[in-house]
Write a protein that holds these residues in place. Structure first.
Motif, mmCIF file in Angstrom:
data_model
loop_
_atom_site.group_PDB
_atom_site.id
_atom_site.type_symbol
_atom_site.label_atom_id
_atom_site.label_comp_id
_atom_site.label_asym_id
_atom_site.label_seq_id
_atom_site.Cartn_x
_atom_site.Cartn_y
_atom_site.Cartn_z
ATOM 1 N N GLU A 1 -12.169 14.166 -17.113
ATOM 2 C CA GLU A 1 -11.119 15.060 -17.589
ATOM 3 C C GLU A 1 -11.534 15.693 -18.902
ATOM 4 N N ILE A 2 -11.020 16.876 -19.135
ATOM 5 C CA ILE A 2 -11.136 17.504 -20.451
ATOM 6 C C ILE A 2 -9.751 17.994 -20.835
ATOM 7 N N LEU B 1 -12.892 14.696 -24.335
ATOM 8 C CA LEU B 1 -13.677 14.548 -23.103
ATOM 9 C C LEU B 1 -13.489 13.132 -22.601
ATOM 10 N N VAL B 2 -13.112 12.968 -21.348
ATOM 11 C CA VAL B 2 -12.967 11.630 -20.775
ATOM 12 C C VAL B 2 -14.094 11.414 -19.779
ATOM 13 N N GLY C 1 -7.063 22.397 -19.528
ATOM 14 C CA GLY C 1 -7.685 21.135 -19.171
ATOM 15 C C GLY C 1 -8.429 21.222 -17.859
ATOM 16 N N THR C 2 -9.238 20.213 -17.616
ATOM 17 C CA THR C 2 -9.875 20.091 -16.308
ATOM 18 C C THR C 2 -9.744 18.651 -15.871
ATOM 19 N N LYS C 3 -9.826 18.457 -14.570
ATOM 20 C CA LYS C 3 -9.759 17.117 -14.036
ATOM 21 C C LYS C 3 -10.609 17.104 -12.780
ATOM 22 N N THR C 4 -11.399 16.090 -12.613
ATOM 23 C CA THR C 4 -12.215 16.003 -11.415
ATOM 24 C C THR C 4 -11.437 15.231 -10.362
ATOM 25 N N ASP C 5 -10.947 15.975 -9.355
ATOM 26 C CA ASP C 5 -10.177 15.364 -8.279
ATOM 27 C C ASP C 5 -11.121 14.549 -7.399
ATOM 28 N N PRO C 6 -10.706 13.337 -7.002
ATOM 29 C CA PRO C 6 -11.612 12.500 -6.204
ATOM 30 C C PRO C 6 -11.987 13.136 -4.876
ATOM 31 N N VAL C 7 -11.133 13.996 -4.329
ATOM 32 C CA VAL C 7 -11.424 14.626 -3.037
ATOM 33 C C VAL C 7 -11.991 16.037 -3.214
#
Lengths: 712, 712
Positions: free
Chosen positions: B678-679, B700-701, B593-599
């Motif tokens: 996120e994926i 895909l989010v 998975g992947t996630k785009t961290d806000p920071v």
């Protein structure tokens, strides 16, 4: 040969003798025969001191005697510092003269090879035959602090003698014991005694523990342990310490795998001897610490807190004068399994009344204001101490006791708090100079240096405070012989285990195809077929297992095919028949096993099957037998327990039935520990709640054989 | 508004200003406007000091000025200690007067609510608009040690001023920074500077790190961090430290989960923000330590060892004068992942020539003999130092530096050893008085107190020494917009991911039964059918998945039954068709998975499927993108990696194909980080080596939606 004395018996003369002889006394104070004499005189031992030296009439200005027989009195304690080959005779002389205990400081015994080992065995025999208690050889000896009895050459006494107090230090390694003593003294902790047991020809670490447990001057026992030669004796000694209410803190060194190499079964591979040690110490109520530093920290706290004052739980309130430190402590406390409950609204209001800008929830940031006004610190402490939400207060200050202005503020507030809450447990996370630490100790407030160390100490106290106060039952299970046929096959093993209460599914050994058909009809389809042979341990490897047989036609086919396949792959194997077994419903698979440890006796182990045990080493281990409640506690201690408990939308498994099965197996293992080296149940399938748990396969390994012999 | 300055730019004036103004200077040395002035004068700052006070003509015997405009010169540095509401004007005045940097010690800003936050934002705006660098507010300020520049009221300066040296301390928390400084000074470590950033309206911890990295006087950076407001900036700062060859040691406090609560997907739940921090620090080459004690120990070792002297591996030789301590050290070292290789036969012979009864293998028990004869210790040290089997020597002594006789022995032997082996890494596990520590430091031999602490320090040095010396590539992946249709269904998600290089099995969206039959024929049986609908995220819950369809007849049945079932269970859902997919061969299942961290931006995560990720949290996390080599390193870092690598007789899985898939997904996530939050690839099935790896499902989010919105 007389019977060995009870654990810890007859050691009083080591710590408070009326008189001491030094056999091999020397004028040279760098020698092991010179140092004890020098120390006894320097620190003012009150009893008679008799140097024994074959040649000199005087040693270190004291009259010397040529041998023990020539002494005017029978000394209660003899320190032996002669060459190894002269030690047996010296010990014999002591026993003949009526000496009660002897400390053999000399080295050159079992640590030096076979000849030394024989010499050492001889000393042990003399001790057992005569009842003289012998410490060592190759040890750093003993100190009885109140009596100033010194039977050691430890460098720890070079600069000063310890103050008397409640802490006993016992150790197999002389250096570790001596180091622990020195560090404890430097912290200002009072010491009752030191006993180092070295090669343990007679007195061992269990004796040392038991004797400290019986000593009225000892309240806390710090123990450095490398090995155990007699598991049952150690367990009796731990039970004595627990019954006496004296915390036993153990640093076990040498995470050895020597014991586990012998047994290559699944169970054995996972439960190495350090894991066994760990289980035995926990069962016995001892607190195992991972480092010598923590041994000291916990010892310090226990010595200072006073008798019986232990936290009833793991809830703490953290107080700091800085938000940054509050976060750091909250992190460190959480890592130790401590919790920081929110303080009550009333408490928070009281804190805010004292310090308007405080963060009052927990961790409490009292802000730098408390540094300047002692009454504010006292008010906050009083508010938190009055709150029942927490078991222990943990007050941190980076500077409190090193800046004179702050020191007075903190000491005043703590004194006031102690007056109002005499029983409240409070631990400081702070560095403090010796004179301040003495004041804090007198208030029953230990100051532990370092954030991780302070949190680990509070967690250790909570572990001691929340464990059962019941002395562990070192029950002598009556050993029953097991018929050798039990070991023959899976079927025979299951039969004896089933008779002992381990649930198994219906199964029949068929010796012909017709018997197999009849058995399957009686059991009901589907069934499983397995080859039955005393020569085949790994049935699947020779095609000896067929699952999901659903009809008579399939059964006939499967039966014949299987026999042909096995005959092909294992032509030498004796075939006793074909096991026709009820097919297990789907469930959660446990691996369950027992192993008779050479030192500690039968142990029982359980874990979830497959990779849980294999990759994650997620197994629970205890001395056998266990009852169903203890067995359930073992299951609940597994990290993978949620998989049995309805995680991820699964149905809950029949944990109660699994616990009963574990208990039954553990009783069996204890009863037959003389015959059974290991038992492997792989798997124990646990069905949904209310549906039971069943052993699907079983392997009994007899004591006389290693696992390798069984699986050729 | 002007562009923000590059990280760390313009901070020189904080540490070596030619002149300093104190705005809000006070005669009262207990006030924040009084203390810096007192310190500057007490410790002899060499430049001009300008007290600014609206009322007084003189402060602490120095001529005072009514405001900054009235000063004879433009001071390079201004310390601001006025009430919060006056701070913006003071900062504006400083900027107008040409001050280069200002330190706002005053509190009462964002930590005190909305009004304070607005005041703080105003200061930040002034800084950005004018180019004046502003530290704080609500901070403990800065110290430049060589220049004796003091812009702090830290209690650490109350008794003495630090010696100048290579260690920079940077911290968000003033108290933690100040405490670290004090402890470092007490150890005798030389300090280059302290910078505490407090509320960070302008200068943040990344600036502090970057500025220290650029400082010629700094060789080691110790950092206490609570949060990060700008991930990309922090990564640039870490890259600067790494490029400068200056080890960055980070104590991160506040293991917060705030960031992870927002995203409830599988990936998000496992990769909380502390895990992200950890991954970013590791990626950036920083060494994260778990405690303030270890921050100091590692800092001490790095300061003493000298530039670039780090171990090339985790192999150590342990030397003690006692078997018990040897075992204790071996245990502690193993727990830290250090290894104790057997010394060569030649080395062992040399040791035995020096000390006949030594245990020469490793740990080396030199016996108490070395305590009396320095030449023996020197011989053993020389033998071990000459052996290439170990990267670091760890020499322990309980007493060496506290007994004067031993002290001389050890210092003589170590001095001789250093002369013969100038580059050899040696760490002492010993306590030492300050004057001895100074001698040891001069020999480049750090003395660390405590057995666990010494082993943890050596392990930390090895971690620093073995990590890639490559500055991490903080590459600016060009962001590409993604068509909104990509988010619609599994099929659309897979289509864009497949285009980006993520391998998927053959599949066709059929809108009629006939199309489905044709698709299955083209793909080949068996196939899987899945419902395609933008309104259905959990297809199995509505009966929208049928696996193992083996023939046209079965397919027609399954197709119609599935559509009927879905229509019944999700009557509102728009049905876009039926996905006919090649059925995956059996393999090992990963979740990816992947996630785009806000920071910190896009992160990629991988773990073995099922309970490995769920119960054991066995996942690897890195900033995206990663290349295939880094992806394979992620897989190999999993504790459950053996399951991919042929454990238990399994075939080896296609790790290379899995790594390529991870890398492709991570590139996609980085490229589309603006659109994709996120994926979830669950599972990525990894076939046997050479057979490939395939994403069987994909979600895909989009950034604008939370996961909840997608799964109604």
């Amino acid at each position: 040969m007389s019977r060995a004395p009870e654990v810890g018996h007859g050691l009083e003369a080591l710590f408070a003798p009326r008189s001491i002889a030094i056999v091999g006394a020397s004028d040279d104070v760098t020698k092991i025969g010179g140092r004890p004499l020098q120390f006894l005189r320097r620190y003012g031992f009150g009893g008679a001191i008799y140097p024994v030296n074959r040649k000199a009439a005087e040693v270190q200005s004291l009259r010397a005697y040529p041998d023990v027989a020539a002494l005017p009195d029978a000394p209660e304690l003899a320190v032996i510092a002669v060459p190894p080959e002269s030690v047996p005779q010296a010990v014999r002389d002591c026993a003949a003269r009526g000496v009660k205990a002897a400390v053999v400081l000399s080295a050159g015994f079992s640590e030096m090879g076979e000849a030394g080992a024989q010499l050492q065995a001889e000393i042990g025999r003399i001790a057992r035959d005569t009842g003289l208690r012998v410490v060592g050889p190759n040890c750093l000896g003993a100190i009885g602090v109140p009596a100033k009895s010194i039977a050691t050459f430890s460098v720890a006494l070079e600069s000063s003698f310890p103050e008397a107090g409640p802490v006993a230090v016992v150790s197999q390694s002389g250096n570790l014991g001596s180091y622990t003593l020195r560090l404890a003294s430097e912290r200002g902790l009072g010491i009752s005694r030191l006993l180092t047991t070295g090669n343990e020809c007679d007195v061992d670490i269990a004796d040392a523990i038991a004797s400290a447990a019986a000593d009225p001057g000892t309240r806390v026992i710090l123990c450095c342990m490398e090995t155990c030669r007699d598991g049952a004796k150690l367990r009796r000694a731990m039970a004595l310490a627990r019954a006496a209410g004296k915390p036993l803190v153990v640093l076990k060194v040498g995470v050895s795998e020597a014991g586990s190499a012998a047994a290559a079964s699944h169970t054995g591979a996972l439960a190495g001897s350090d894991a066994v040690f760990d289980a035995v110490l926990r069962e016995g109520g001892a607190l195992r610490v991972p480092s010598i530093e923590q041994l000291l920290d916990v010892g310090h706290a226990l010595a200072v807190l006073g008798e019986g004052r232990l936290p009833a739980g793991r809830r703490i309130a953290v107080l700091t004068a800085s938000g940054g430190f509050g976060v750091l402590l909250a992190d460190a406390a959480s890592a130790q399994g401590l919790t920081l409950p929110r303080l009550s609204e009333a408490t928070q209001q009281r804190i805010l009344q004292a310090v308007a800008f405080a963060a009052p929830a927990n961790p409490v940031d009292m802000t730098a204001q408390v540094s300047s006004r002692p009454e504010l610190l006292a008010q906050v402490l009083d508010a938190v101490a009055a709150d029942e939400a927490c078991d222990t207060l943990l007050l941190q200050s980076a500077n409190a006791f090193h800046v004179s202005r702050l020191r007075d503020v903190f000491l005043a507030a703590l004194t006031q708090m102690r007056a109002r809450h005499p029983q409240r447990l409070i631990v400081l996370c702070a560095r403090a100079p010796a004179e301040v630490r003495r004041q804090l100790d007198a208030l029953g407030i230990p100051a532990i240096e370092g954030i991780d160390a302070a949190c680990a100490t509070v967690a250790a106290l909570a572990t001691l405070g929340t464990q059962s106060s019941q002395p562990s039952e070192v029950e002598e299970t009556s050993r029953t012989p097991l018929a050798p046929e039990a070991f023959a096959t899976e079927a025979s093993a299951k039969a004896v285990l089933a008779a002992a209460g381990l649930p198994v599914l219906r199964e029949v050994v068929a010796t012909t195809r017709d018997e197999a058909v009849a058995a399957a009809r009686a059991i009901g389809f589907p069934v499983v077929l397995k080859i039955v042979s005393p020569d085949i341990a790994h049935k699947t490897e020779v095609g000896g297992v067929v699952v999901g047989v659903r009809s008579e036609g399939q059964l006939v086919d499967a039966h014949d095919t299987m026999l042909a396949r096995v005959a092909d792959k294992a032509p030498q194997a004796r075939i006793a028949g074909v096991l026709v077994a009820q097919m297990a419903p789907a469930g959660c698979e446990l691996i369950l096993g027992t192993k008779t440890d050479p030192v500690f006796g039968p142990m029982v182990m359980v874990g979830l099957g497959g990779i849980h045990a294999e990759i994650w080493k997620d197994v629970a281990l205890r001395p056998a037998p266990v009852d169903a409640a203890a067995a359930e506690a073992m299951l609940r201690s597994l990290q993978s327990f949620p998989l049995l408990d309805g995680a991820r939308g699964r149905p809950k498994a029949d944990v109660a039935a699994a616990a009963e099965a574990i208990a039954a197996l553990s009783r069996f293992a204890a009863r037959h520990a003389d015959d059974v080296a290991e038992i492997d149940i792989n798997p124990l399938v646990v069905l949904d709640a209310g549906q039971g748990a069943y052993a699907l396969d079983a392997l009994l390994v007899p004591t006389s054989k290693t696992h390798k012999d069984v699986h050729p």
